[in-house]
Design a protein around this motif. Structure first.
Motif, PDB file in Angstrom:
ATOM      1  N   ARG A 240      16.816  -9.380  52.300  1.00 32.83           N
ATOM      2  CA  ARG A 240      17.169 -10.186  51.121  1.00 32.83           C
ATOM      3  C   ARG A 240      16.425  -9.670  49.886  1.00 32.83           C
TER       4      ARG A 240
ATOM      5  N   ASN B  74      18.238  -8.050  46.554  1.00 29.03           N
ATOM      6  CA  ASN B  74      18.027  -8.681  45.254  1.00 29.03           C
ATOM      7  C   ASN B  74      17.123  -7.877  44.324  1.00 29.03           C
TER       8      ASN B  74
ATOM      9  N   GLU C  28      15.912  -5.489  41.627  1.00 29.90           N
ATOM     10  CA  GLU C  28      16.604  -4.979  40.449  1.00 29.90           C
ATOM     11  C   GLU C  28      15.589  -4.535  39.405  1.00 29.90           C
TER      12      GLU C  28
END
Length: 127
Positions: free
Chosen positions: A86, A90, A92
């Motif tokens: 996860r 996610n 970035e």
């Protein structure tokens, strides 16, 4: 608290037969190392303790060191690794900054990528 952390590190190292453990410099390498020696003696299990330097920083380790291994499918994840996956999904970078929550699990994995780059295994059979 430090006693519990050191006991857990040693317990996991012993369980998996680890011969070397790395502790991040800024996480208290100099503080934890003496406790680790005492705990290894108590549990009758020895392993090398290596100081992990933060080097060029978290963003560099993740984006430039870990990403090629993931992109080339050289890293595998199990179902139990859902929190790590996860974080990877996610993760970035916008501009020159990591966006969102600090990816601590991904950062820990990225320290391994530095070692993978230089520790290759020769799987060819020698006659």
């Amino acid at each position: 608290m430090a006693d519990q952390l050191v006991a857990k590190i040693t317990q996991v190292a012993k369980r998996w037969g680890v011969s070397r453990v790395g502790i991040e410099t800024v996480s208290g390498f100099k503080v934890l190392k003496p406790f680790m020696g005492h705990e290894m003696a108590r549990q009758n299990y020895q392993f090398a303790i290596e100081e992990l330097s933060i080097g060029l920083g978290k963003k560099h380790r993740i984006a430039e060191m870990l990403q090629p291994f993931v992109a080339n499918r050289q890293v595998w994840f199990l179902r139990d690794h859902y929190k790590l996956v996860r974080e990877l999904v996610n993760f970035e970078i916008v501009g020159d900054k990591i966006v969102g929550r600090s990816p601590n699990l991904v950062d820990a994995l990225s320290f391994h990528a530095e070692k993978w780059r230089y520790n290759t295994i020769d799987v060819t059979k020698k006659d």
